[in-house]
Design a protein around this motif. Structure first.
Motif, PDB file in Angstrom:
ATOM      1  N   ILE A  67       0.887  -1.155   0.000  1.00 45.35           N
ATOM      2  CA  ILE A  67       0.000   0.000   0.000  1.00 45.35           C
ATOM      3  C   ILE A  67       0.925   1.205   0.000  1.00 45.35           C
ATOM      4  CG2 ILE A  67      -1.828   1.241   1.188  1.00 45.35           C
ATOM      5  CD1 ILE A  67      -2.407  -1.388   2.719  1.00 45.35           C
ATOM      6  N   GLU A  68       0.777   2.078  -0.987  1.00 47.31           N
ATOM      7  CA  GLU A  68       1.645   3.249  -1.073  1.00 47.31           C
ATOM      8  C   GLU A  68       0.807   4.477  -1.366  1.00 47.31           C
ATOM      9  OE1 GLU A  68       4.291   1.843  -4.161  1.00 47.31           O
ATOM     10  OE2 GLU A  68       3.029   2.721  -5.716  1.00 47.31           O
ATOM     11  N   SER A  69       1.303   5.623  -0.899  1.00 46.84           N
ATOM     12  CA  SER A  69       0.553   6.860  -1.055  1.00 46.84           C
ATOM     13  C   SER A  69       1.489   8.034  -1.271  1.00 46.84           C
ATOM     14  CB  SER A  69      -0.288   7.113   0.195  1.00 46.84           C
ATOM     15  OG  SER A  69      -0.924   8.372   0.117  1.00 46.84           O
ATOM     16  N   ASP A  70       0.994   9.030  -1.997  1.00 42.24           N
ATOM     17  CA  ASP A  70       1.724  10.279  -2.169  1.00 42.24           C
ATOM     18  C   ASP A  70       1.762  11.048  -0.852  1.00 42.24           C
ATOM     19  OD1 ASP A  70       1.824   9.604  -4.853  1.00 42.24           O
ATOM     20  OD2 ASP A  70       0.042  10.775  -5.338  1.00 42.24           O
ATOM     21  N   CYS A  71       0.722  10.881  -0.053  1.00 35.93           N
ATOM     22  CA  CYS A  71       0.620  11.529   1.257  1.00 35.93           C
ATOM     23  C   CYS A  71       0.823  10.457   2.330  1.00 35.93           C
ATOM     24  CB  CYS A  71      -0.764  12.140   1.431  1.00 35.93           C
ATOM     25  SG  CYS A  71      -1.210  13.299   0.141  1.00 35.93           S
ATOM     26  N   GLY A  72       0.832  10.853   3.566  1.00 38.75           N
ATOM     27  CA  GLY A  72       0.934   9.873   4.647  1.00 38.75           C
ATOM     28  C   GLY A  72      -0.331   9.037   4.747  1.00 38.75           C
ATOM     29  N   HIS A 125       0.278  -9.053   3.622  1.00 39.23           N
ATOM     30  CA  HIS A 125       0.347 -10.346   2.942  1.00 39.23           C
ATOM     31  C   HIS A 125      -0.948 -10.748   2.234  1.00 39.23           C
ATOM     32  CE1 HIS A 125      -1.941 -11.781   6.341  1.00 39.23           C
ATOM     33  NE2 HIS A 125      -2.086 -12.931   5.735  1.00 39.23           N
ATOM     34  N   ASP A 126      -2.062 -10.101   2.551  1.00 41.95           N
ATOM     35  CA  ASP A 126      -3.365 -10.524   2.032  1.00 41.95           C
ATOM     36  C   ASP A 126      -3.966  -9.450   1.118  1.00 41.95           C
ATOM     37  OD1 ASP A 126      -5.767 -12.474   2.488  1.00 41.95           O
ATOM     38  OD2 ASP A 126      -6.592 -10.448   2.757  1.00 41.95           O
ATOM     39  N   ARG A 127      -4.411  -9.857  -0.057  1.00 43.45           N
ATOM     40  CA  ARG A 127      -4.938  -8.924  -1.055  1.00 43.45           C
ATOM     41  C   ARG A 127      -6.165  -8.166  -0.558  1.00 43.45           C
ATOM     42  NH1 ARG A 127      -5.352  -9.543  -7.268  1.00 43.45           N
ATOM     43  NH2 ARG A 127      -6.942  -8.018  -7.786  1.00 43.45           N
ATOM     44  N   SER A 128      -7.133  -8.870  -0.032  1.00 39.83           N
ATOM     45  CA  SER A 128      -8.361  -8.202   0.392  1.00 39.83           C
ATOM     46  C   SER A 128      -8.110  -7.264   1.574  1.00 39.83           C
ATOM     47  CB  SER A 128      -9.456  -9.221   0.730  1.00 39.83           C
ATOM     48  OG  SER A 128      -9.032 -10.087   1.752  1.00 39.83           O
ATOM     49  N   LEU A 129      -7.231  -7.642   2.473  1.00 38.13           N
ATOM     50  CA  LEU A 129      -6.870  -6.769   3.584  1.00 38.13           C
ATOM     51  C   LEU A 129      -6.171  -5.515   3.076  1.00 38.13           C
ATOM     52  CD1 LEU A 129      -6.602  -6.202   6.614  1.00 38.13           C
ATOM     53  CD2 LEU A 129      -4.478  -7.538   6.570  1.00 38.13           C
ATOM     54  N   ALA A 130      -5.277  -5.670   2.126  1.00 41.80           N
ATOM     55  CA  ALA A 130      -4.552  -4.524   1.565  1.00 41.80           C
ATOM     56  C   ALA A 130      -5.512  -3.538   0.903  1.00 41.80           C
ATOM     57  CB  ALA A 130      -3.497  -4.997   0.568  1.00 41.80           C
ATOM     58  N   VAL A 131      -6.459  -4.032   0.135  1.00 44.50           N
ATOM     59  CA  VAL A 131      -7.416  -3.154  -0.550  1.00 44.50           C
ATOM     60  C   VAL A 131      -8.324  -2.456   0.464  1.00 44.50           C
ATOM     61  CG1 VAL A 131      -9.389  -3.096  -2.137  1.00 44.50           C
ATOM     62  CG2 VAL A 131      -7.336  -4.409  -2.724  1.00 44.50           C
ATOM     63  N   ALA A 132      -8.798  -3.200   1.460  1.00 47.33           N
ATOM     64  CA  ALA A 132      -9.659  -2.598   2.480  1.00 47.33           C
ATOM     65  C   ALA A 132      -8.914  -1.517   3.253  1.00 47.33           C
ATOM     66  CB  ALA A 132     -10.179  -3.671   3.434  1.00 47.33           C
ATOM     67  N   MET A 133      -7.672  -1.792   3.624  1.00 44.98           N
ATOM     68  CA  MET A 133      -6.876  -0.806   4.355  1.00 44.98           C
ATOM     69  C   MET A 133      -6.617   0.423   3.496  1.00 44.98           C
ATOM     70  SD  MET A 133      -4.144  -3.203   6.351  1.00 44.98           S
ATOM     71  CE  MET A 133      -3.230  -1.811   6.988  1.00 44.98           C
ATOM     72  N   ALA A 134      -6.296   0.223   2.244  1.00 43.70           N
ATOM     73  CA  ALA A 134      -6.018   1.347   1.350  1.00 43.70           C
ATOM     74  C   ALA A 134      -7.257   2.219   1.158  1.00 43.70           C
ATOM     75  CB  ALA A 134      -5.520   0.836   0.002  1.00 43.70           C
ATOM     76  N   GLY A 157      -3.478  13.626  -3.212  1.00 44.26           N
ATOM     77  CA  GLY A 157      -2.800  12.625  -4.029  1.00 44.26           C
ATOM     78  C   GLY A 157      -3.637  11.373  -4.191  1.00 44.26           C
ATOM     79  N   GLU A 158      -2.956  10.230  -4.236  1.00 46.03           N
ATOM     80  CA  GLU A 158      -3.656   8.970  -4.387  1.00 46.03           C
ATOM     81  C   GLU A 158      -3.002   7.900  -3.534  1.00 46.03           C
ATOM     82  OE1 GLU A 158      -3.684   7.617  -8.473  1.00 46.03           O
ATOM     83  OE2 GLU A 158      -1.762   6.666  -8.260  1.00 46.03           O
ATOM     84  N   PRO A 180       5.099  -9.029  -6.664  1.00 50.10           N
ATOM     85  CA  PRO A 180       5.808  -9.901  -7.605  1.00 50.10           C
ATOM     86  C   PRO A 180       5.742  -9.453  -9.061  1.00 50.10           C
ATOM     87  CG  PRO A 180       4.638 -11.232  -6.004  1.00 50.10           C
ATOM     88  CD  PRO A 180       4.196  -9.801  -5.795  1.00 50.10           C
ATOM     89  N   THR A 181       4.631  -8.783  -9.453  1.00 47.08           N
ATOM     90  CA  THR A 181       4.494  -8.363 -10.846  1.00 47.08           C
ATOM     91  C   THR A 181       4.538  -6.845 -11.031  1.00 47.08           C
ATOM     92  OG1 THR A 181       2.078  -8.240 -10.722  1.00 47.08           O
ATOM     93  CG2 THR A 181       3.052 -10.370 -11.367  1.00 47.08           C
ATOM     94  N   GLY A 182       4.333  -6.093  -9.962  1.00 52.10           N
ATOM     95  CA  GLY A 182       4.280  -4.641 -10.060  1.00 52.10           C
ATOM     96  C   GLY A 182       2.929  -4.116 -10.509  1.00 52.10           C
ATOM     97  N   GLU A 183       1.942  -4.999 -10.649  1.00 51.41           N
ATOM     98  CA  GLU A 183       0.608  -4.607 -11.095  1.00 51.41           C
ATOM     99  C   GLU A 183      -0.122  -3.806 -10.007  1.00 51.41           C
ATOM    100  OE1 GLU A 183      -3.628  -6.687 -12.374  1.00 51.41           O
ATOM    101  OE2 GLU A 183      -1.981  -7.921 -11.690  1.00 51.41           O
ATOM    102  N   VAL A 184      -0.695  -2.671 -10.387  1.00 51.50           N
ATOM    103  CA  VAL A 184      -1.533  -1.885  -9.461  1.00 51.50           C
ATOM    104  C   VAL A 184      -2.914  -2.517  -9.473  1.00 51.50           C
ATOM    105  CG1 VAL A 184      -2.543   0.368  -8.982  1.00 51.50           C
ATOM    106  CG2 VAL A 184      -0.217   0.210  -9.871  1.00 51.50           C
ATOM    107  N   ILE A 185      -3.345  -3.055  -8.323  1.00 46.26           N
ATOM    108  CA  ILE A 185      -4.637  -3.752  -8.264  1.00 46.26           C
ATOM    109  C   ILE A 185      -5.733  -2.888  -7.681  1.00 46.26           C
ATOM    110  CG2 ILE A 185      -3.577  -6.037  -8.190  1.00 46.26           C
ATOM    111  CD1 ILE A 185      -4.266  -6.024  -5.152  1.00 46.26           C
ATOM    112  N   PHE A 186      -5.367  -1.750  -7.087  1.00 49.56           N
ATOM    113  CA  PHE A 186      -6.368  -0.832  -6.530  1.00 49.56           C
ATOM    114  C   PHE A 186      -5.758   0.568  -6.548  1.00 49.56           C
ATOM    115  CE2 PHE A 186      -8.038   1.610  -2.928  1.00 49.56           C
ATOM    116  CZ  PHE A 186      -9.400   1.528  -3.144  1.00 49.56           C
ATOM    117  N   ARG A 187      -6.592   1.556  -6.874  1.00 52.58           N
ATOM    118  CA  ARG A 187      -6.137   2.945  -6.898  1.00 52.58           C
ATOM    119  C   ARG A 187      -7.308   3.827  -6.480  1.00 52.58           C
ATOM    120  NH1 ARG A 187      -3.388   3.926 -12.022  1.00 52.58           N
ATOM    121  NH2 ARG A 187      -1.481   3.824 -10.814  1.00 52.58           N
ATOM    122  N   LYS A 188      -7.021   4.799  -5.589  1.00 51.90           N
ATOM    123  CA  LYS A 188      -8.049   5.745  -5.152  1.00 51.90           C
ATOM    124  C   LYS A 188      -7.431   7.121  -5.086  1.00 51.90           C
ATOM    125  CE  LYS A 188     -10.822   6.924  -1.109  1.00 51.90           C
ATOM    126  NZ  LYS A 188     -11.114   6.548   0.271  1.00 51.90           N
TER     127      LYS A 188
END
Length: 76
Positions: A17-22, A39-48, A58-59, A66-74
């Protein structure tokens, strides 16, 4: 691990999970963290989805490391 990076869960985080802001939320105390490893996809998306501060223009993204694919963006 840098000062603005948090690693949640044991083992290796596959999702970043990465952000331009904190990243801020009431569920963790990593103020001003810009990267959180999970480690978990659904947890990462929910947290983001809940972690972008209202003052940020920002976003936040969830990246499958492993692939660098962005799976969620807000964006604010």
């Amino acid at each position: 691990m840098t000062n603005n990076q948090v690693h949640l869960q044991s083992g290796h985080g596959q999702f970043r999970i990465e952000s331009d802001c904190g990243l801020q939320a009431q569920h963790w105390s990593a103020e001003d963290a810009k990267v959180i490893l999970v480690h978990d996809r659904s947890l990462a998306v929910a947290m983001a989805a809940k972690s972008l501060s209202s003052g940020c223009k920002g976003e936040v993204r969830v990246v499958y490391m492993p692939t660098g694919e962005v799976i969620f963006r807000k964006r604010n």
